[in-house]
Design an enzyme around this catalytic site. Sequence first.
Site, PDB file in Angstrom:
ATOM      1  N   GLU A 105       2.432  -5.394   0.871  1.00 32.81           N
ATOM      2  CA  GLU A 105       2.050  -6.791   1.100  1.00 32.81           C
ATOM      3  C   GLU A 105       3.087  -7.592   1.884  1.00 32.81           C
ATOM      4  OE1 GLU A 105      -0.514  -5.356  -2.240  1.00 32.81           O
ATOM      5  OE2 GLU A 105       1.585  -5.109  -1.659  1.00 32.81           O
TER       6      GLU A 105
ATOM      7  N   GLU B 104      -1.788  -0.619  -7.730  1.00 33.35           N
ATOM      8  CA  GLU B 104      -1.790  -1.538  -8.872  1.00 33.35           C
ATOM      9  C   GLU B 104      -2.757  -1.065  -9.953  1.00 33.35           C
ATOM     10  OE1 GLU B 104      -0.570  -5.888  -7.256  1.00 33.35           O
ATOM     11  OE2 GLU B 104      -2.417  -5.090  -6.396  1.00 33.35           O
TER      12      GLU B 104
END
Length: 262
Positions: free
Chosen positions: A136, A116
């Site tokens: 995730e 990210e």
Amino acid sequence: METATKYDHIRVEKDSEKQIATIVFDRPEKMNYISMTARSQFSEIFDGLNKDENVRVIIIKGEGDKAFSAGGSIPQFMETHPEELSRLRINVAAPERSPKPVIAQLQGYTFGVGFEIAMACDFRIAADDTLLGLPEMNLGMIPGSGGTQRVARAVGLTRAKDMIMRARRIPADEGYQWGLLTKVVPKEELESEVLSLAQELTRFSPLAQRVCKEVLNAAEESPLSAGLELEGRAYGMLRGTHDFKEGVDAFAEKRKPNFIGK
């Protein structure tokens, strides 16, 4: 070379001669995982570099040869208040907000918050052993620091769903084909390739680069008409600057321009 190490396993190095600062995730024995403390310090680090007039380009890299960053500390998620978790995206977006060019130097595992952060950078130069991933889903979670939004904008909804909803690991060559990476190079050439790009970027007017980055970032969120208006106003504003005149004069005189950022 000036080095600052007051952060949680993050080292900041400044090369005044080259006008380059390097942020190093410095926990190689743990695949450079990024703690909650380190995330909270990320904006602070950028605030300092943004104000330093002798820093023209910022590089982010991971220590060692196995990972840029394999992500965050999973146990710390359960120790962190949900409201605090919802604000993590603000710190992760610090490279995107920076007025200076930011290069992510990627190798090995580039997962979770590490990926990210890379997606918030302007350039992503990757070694050929790089693996990109947002795992995730394996934890019953979703990416929460910009992963879903920046990936979808970069590669389109179909590929974003394929990557994120399946927790797929994307190898460097596929990441380049998708548009997630700026360039892929052999691992032994990674550092020199990133340094070459950083030095190239210092040649340009810092003012023009700052304005260009603002206009390009706005293009993702603005309708075409608004983007064209912003571009036109920025173009006109730069016409009255020292650096534009210097660039025109240098071109006419066949010499290297001396940009001062004004």
